[in-house]
Design a protein around this motif. Structure first.
Motif, mmCIF file in Angstrom:
data_model
loop_
_atom_site.group_PDB
_atom_site.id
_atom_site.type_symbol
_atom_site.label_atom_id
_atom_site.label_comp_id
_atom_site.label_asym_id
_atom_site.label_seq_id
_atom_site.Cartn_x
_atom_site.Cartn_y
_atom_site.Cartn_z
ATOM 1 N N THR A 270 78.877 -21.806 91.152
ATOM 2 C CA THR A 270 77.598 -22.240 90.579
ATOM 3 C C THR A 270 77.762 -23.339 89.535
ATOM 4 O O THR A 270 76.776 -23.899 89.068
ATOM 5 C CB THR A 270 76.869 -21.046 89.943
ATOM 6 N N THR A 271 79.013 -23.659 89.178
ATOM 7 C CA THR A 271 79.250 -24.716 88.191
ATOM 8 C C THR A 271 79.354 -26.093 88.841
ATOM 9 O O THR A 271 79.524 -27.090 88.147
ATOM 10 C CB THR A 271 80.543 -24.448 87.407
ATOM 11 N N LEU A 272 79.238 -26.156 90.160
ATOM 12 C CA LEU A 272 79.405 -27.425 90.870
ATOM 13 C C LEU A 272 78.394 -28.469 90.400
ATOM 14 O O LEU A 272 77.205 -28.189 90.269
ATOM 15 C CB LEU A 272 79.244 -27.220 92.376
ATOM 16 N N GLU A 273 78.902 -29.685 90.193
ATOM 17 C CA GLU A 273 78.049 -30.825 89.857
ATOM 18 C C GLU A 273 78.079 -31.885 90.948
ATOM 19 O O GLU A 273 77.190 -32.743 91.009
ATOM 20 C CB GLU A 273 78.516 -31.445 88.537
ATOM 21 N N ARG A 274 79.090 -31.797 91.817
ATOM 22 C CA ARG A 274 79.265 -32.810 92.872
ATOM 23 C C ARG A 274 79.769 -32.106 94.125
ATOM 24 O O ARG A 274 80.817 -31.474 94.102
ATOM 25 C CB ARG A 274 80.255 -33.873 92.400
ATOM 26 N N LEU A 275 79.033 -32.208 95.221
ATOM 27 C CA LEU A 275 79.407 -31.550 96.468
ATOM 28 C C LEU A 275 79.221 -32.501 97.639
ATOM 29 O O LEU A 275 78.123 -33.015 97.870
ATOM 30 C CB LEU A 275 78.565 -30.281 96.684
ATOM 31 N N LEU A 276 80.310 -32.744 98.367
ATOM 32 C CA LEU A 276 80.271 -33.509 99.609
ATOM 33 C C LEU A 276 80.676 -32.557 100.725
ATOM 34 O O LEU A 276 81.824 -32.108 100.793
ATOM 35 C CB LEU A 276 81.206 -34.713 99.564
ATOM 36 N N LEU A 277 79.726 -32.231 101.586
ATOM 37 C CA LEU A 277 79.918 -31.227 102.635
ATOM 38 C C LEU A 277 79.787 -31.888 104.002
ATOM 39 O O LEU A 277 78.753 -32.464 104.326
ATOM 40 C CB LEU A 277 78.886 -30.107 102.481
ATOM 41 N N ARG A 278 80.853 -31.798 104.785
ATOM 42 C CA ARG A 278 80.851 -32.330 106.141
ATOM 43 C C ARG A 278 80.985 -31.172 107.120
ATOM 44 O O ARG A 278 81.765 -30.242 106.897
ATOM 45 C CB ARG A 278 82.005 -33.310 106.348
ATOM 46 N N VAL A 279 80.213 -31.214 108.184
ATOM 47 C CA VAL A 279 80.275 -30.177 109.217
ATOM 48 C C VAL A 279 81.098 -30.701 110.380
ATOM 49 O O VAL A 279 80.774 -31.747 110.967
ATOM 50 C CB VAL A 279 78.870 -29.770 109.686
ATOM 51 N N GLY A 280 82.193 -30.014 110.693
ATOM 52 C CA GLY A 280 83.044 -30.410 111.799
ATOM 53 C C GLY A 280 82.832 -29.509 113.010
ATOM 54 O O GLY A 280 82.227 -28.445 112.916
ATOM 55 N N GLY A 281 83.358 -29.933 114.154
ATOM 56 C CA GLY A 281 83.198 -29.153 115.372
ATOM 57 C C GLY A 281 82.021 -29.628 116.206
ATOM 58 O O GLY A 281 81.261 -30.513 115.805
ATOM 59 N N ASP A 282 81.863 -29.006 117.347
ATOM 60 C CA ASP A 282 80.805 -29.386 118.287
ATOM 61 C C ASP A 282 79.523 -28.621 117.957
ATOM 62 O O ASP A 282 79.445 -27.409 118.129
ATOM 63 C CB ASP A 282 81.262 -29.067 119.712
ATOM 64 N N THR A 283 78.509 -29.338 117.469
ATOM 65 C CA THR A 283 77.237 -28.703 117.106
ATOM 66 C C THR A 283 76.165 -28.945 118.160
ATOM 67 O O THR A 283 75.001 -28.592 117.935
ATOM 68 C CB THR A 283 76.733 -29.233 115.754
ATOM 69 N N SER A 284 76.537 -29.544 119.293
ATOM 70 C CA SER A 284 75.538 -29.827 120.336
ATOM 71 C C SER A 284 74.954 -28.521 120.869
ATOM 72 O O SER A 284 75.650 -27.527 121.058
ATOM 73 C CB SER A 284 76.176 -30.616 121.477
ATOM 74 N N GLY A 285 73.664 -28.544 121.085
ATOM 75 C CA GLY A 285 72.980 -27.355 121.584
ATOM 76 C C GLY A 285 72.582 -26.378 120.507
ATOM 77 O O GLY A 285 72.004 -25.326 120.800
ATOM 78 N N HIS A 286 72.881 -26.695 119.255
ATOM 79 C CA HIS A 286 72.519 -25.806 118.147
ATOM 80 C C HIS A 286 71.581 -26.527 117.198
ATOM 81 O O HIS A 286 71.748 -27.710 116.924
ATOM 82 C CB HIS A 286 73.771 -25.360 117.392
ATOM 83 N N ARG A 287 70.600 -25.825 116.712
ATOM 84 C CA ARG A 287 69.663 -26.397 115.749
ATOM 85 C C ARG A 287 69.842 -25.712 114.396
ATOM 86 O O ARG A 287 69.957 -24.488 114.319
ATOM 87 C CB ARG A 287 68.209 -26.245 116.218
ATOM 88 N N PHE A 288 69.879 -26.518 113.353
ATOM 89 C CA PHE A 288 70.045 -25.999 112.005
ATOM 90 C C PHE A 288 68.712 -26.054 111.268
ATOM 91 O O PHE A 288 67.862 -26.909 111.534
ATOM 92 C CB PHE A 288 71.089 -26.824 111.238
ATOM 93 N N SER A 289 68.562 -25.130 110.347
ATOM 94 C CA SER A 289 67.335 -25.075 109.553
ATOM 95 C C SER A 289 67.691 -24.969 108.074
ATOM 96 O O SER A 289 68.867 -24.887 107.696
ATOM 97 C CB SER A 289 66.469 -23.881 109.977
ATOM 98 N N PHE A 290 66.669 -24.932 107.252
ATOM 99 C CA PHE A 290 66.871 -24.860 105.813
ATOM 100 C C PHE A 290 67.622 -23.593 105.409
ATOM 101 O O PHE A 290 68.360 -23.576 104.415
ATOM 102 C CB PHE A 290 65.514 -24.924 105.107
ATOM 103 N N SER A 291 67.471 -22.522 106.185
ATOM 104 C CA SER A 291 68.143 -21.262 105.849
ATOM 105 C C SER A 291 69.661 -21.420 105.863
ATOM 106 O O SER A 291 70.372 -20.679 105.178
ATOM 107 C CB SER A 291 67.727 -20.158 106.826
ATOM 108 N N ASP A 292 70.179 -22.398 106.642
ATOM 109 C CA ASP A 292 71.628 -22.604 106.699
ATOM 110 C C ASP A 292 72.169 -23.169 105.392
ATOM 111 O O ASP A 292 73.335 -22.933 105.051
ATOM 112 C CB ASP A 292 71.980 -23.550 107.857
ATOM 113 N N ILE A 293 71.376 -23.930 104.665
ATOM 114 C CA ILE A 293 71.853 -24.524 103.414
ATOM 115 C C ILE A 293 71.186 -23.910 102.183
ATOM 116 O O ILE A 293 71.513 -24.282 101.057
ATOM 117 C CB ILE A 293 71.630 -26.051 103.409
ATOM 118 N N ARG A 294 70.274 -22.954 102.385
ATOM 119 C CA ARG A 294 69.574 -22.352 101.248
ATOM 120 C C ARG A 294 70.510 -21.757 100.198
ATOM 121 O O ARG A 294 70.214 -21.825 99.000
ATOM 122 C CB ARG A 294 68.588 -21.287 101.732
#
Length: 454
Positions: A270-294
């Motif tokens: 919770t102390t993070l001030e800077r976050l760079l998040l990359r998603v790797g792998g095959d995400t085709s056919g999958h849909r992401f929503s706000f709940s994934d990053i909430r």
């Protein structure tokens, strides 16, 4: 002396070399600057003996019976940062070192003045490994003054992961390793976990890395690639209570766990001030929503957030409002996904604080003409401090140009610039169409703001 040393921080290598050979009073200052950062270690080893390159790497040619150790230490103590590229080749920058080289040094090192570390004042170590046993070279370079450690394993095999796992285990037990300020571990192991043996080697390596992280509770900056859903590394974030900056790649592997689990473990910092998040792998056919990053809403100190390759990501106006309430310190926000509907831009303007300076948001401008009474928008729908709007690879059609510019003229302040993710020039040297579009938008925006100021 402090002022002279500071001045030499701005002197180039050639001038330092001349000063070291021509002025006794400036010699030490010049040498400190010349040896402060070393892109490779071979010049230091050559102070002890000539070097010869074989298939096993660089090693001493004659042995160390006649080495001038006082001269060696006079230079080794000046070194503050080192880069080691353990790659096959006689090129001095590809410093493929024979592990026996360090055995010769430890055996021949004089002990009449006590045990001495190889680089006693080293503060930054960058290690790029291309060989199965390369990580063992890392251990003799560790010193108590080390504050920044970067280790990259390229194209490792399961055997390489096993050796690296042992190396990290030894690293944890070394008394010469103090608390680090920053740590970077990159493992490019595509294909190495295809077999069961490879996956078990990766699990063992993750476990050792987790133990290393747990031993570094005062870590402030971390870069980690990759993080898998079922990795033991997920639990180690709970111990990083001082972490301020995190650059991480989360692998999308539905068979081994959800992406949300990995993101939730990150959110425990919770102390993070800077976050760079990359998603790797095959995400085709999958849909992401706000709940994934909430879960990241718990990181309320964030000033910079960059999420890449989480696509397609769907957001609603209510989601954006919730993000704006949680991230009220945000200065730079980038969500690189499929194009978001243009009306969401209004939600970002209404929800985020005046601190927001950079917004990266791919936009779908279809329907922008239907946003009626752009000049009649509520006063709160505005980016008072925004300086850059990056619209990714969004395509602005000619008939959308004026409407898009008018909208930005209402919700943004003078000085804002619009940029596209496309390179400004094509391979033939001509400006790309998207770059031309952004230039047209910026020219029109200047006219809009100039007209308002009259």
């Amino acid at each position: 002396p402090e002022l002279t040393a500071h001045i030499f921080n701005f002197v180039d290598q050639r001038s330092c070399s001349i000063a070291a050979r021509s002025c006794k009073e400036l010699k030490d200052f010049a040498l400190d600057q010349l040896w402060k950062e070393m892109p490779y270690l071979l010049p230091l080893f050559r102070l002890l003996d000539d070097l010869t390159y074989t298939v096993n790497g660089w090693n001493f040619s004659n042995g160390l019976a006649n080495s001038d150790w006082d001269k060696f230490w006079s230079y080794a103590e000046r070194v503050r940062a080192v880069t080691v590229i353990d790659r096959t080749g006689a090129n001095v920058r590809s410093c493929h070192l024979n592990p026996q080289l360090f055995l010769h040094i430890s055996a021949a090192m004089p002990t009449n003045k006590g045990v001495r570390l190889f680089l006693p004042k080293l503060t930054r170590l960058t290690f790029l490994c291309y060989h199965p046993y390369g990580t063992t070279i890392l251990l003799p370079l560790i010193s108590p003054t080390l504050r920044h450690l970067s280790v990259s394993l390229f194209k490792p095999s399961p055997h390489t992961n096993q050796v690296a796992s042992t190396t990290f285990s030894t690293l944890i037990s070394m008394q010469s390793l103090s608390q680090l300020d920053s740590l970077e571990v990159i493992i490019s192991n595509a294909g190495s976990i295809a077999t069961e043996g490879g996956r078990q080697a990766q699990i063992a390596l993750d476990r050792r890395l987790a133990e290393l992280l747990e031993s570094q509770s005062r870590l402030q900056s971390l870069r980690l690639t990759p993080l898998r859903p079922d990795s033991s590394l997920n639990q180690s974030f709970l111990h990083l209570s001082d972490l301020r900056s995190l650059v991480i790649t989360c692998e999308f592997e539905p068979r081994h766990g959800s992406l949300t689990e990995g993101i939730a473990s990150i959110a425990s910092c919770t102390t993070l001030e800077r976050l760079l998040l990359r998603v790797g792998g095959d995400t085709s056919g999958h849909r992401f929503s706000f709940s994934d990053i909430r879960p990241l809403l718990a990181c309320q100190r964030l000033a910079l957030l960059d999420i890449c390759h989480l696509e397609p990501l769907s957001l609603t106006d209510a989601d954006v409002e919730e993000m704006g309430r949680a991230w009220n310190r945000m200065e730079s926000l980038s969500l690189w996904s499929d194009d978001f509907p243009i009306h969401l831009l209004l939600s970002f303007a209404a929800s985020f604080s005046p601190r927001l300076l950079f917004l990266g948001l791919p936009l779908n401008l279809e329907g922008i003409e239907s946003i009626e009474s752009r000049s009649q928008l509520p006063p709160g729908v505005k980016f008072p401090g925004l300086t850059t709007l990056h619209i990714g690879d969004s395509w602005i059609k000619p008939y959308q140009l004026v409407a898009f510019t008018d909208l930005l003229g209402v919700i943004c302040s003078p000085g804002v610039k619009v940029w596209s993710g496309e390179r400004p020039y094509n391979l033939d040297g001509h400006k790309s169409d998207r770059a031309k579009q952004c230039r047209e938008v910026n020219v029109l925006l200047e006219k809009v703001f100039r007209k308002k100021s009259l």
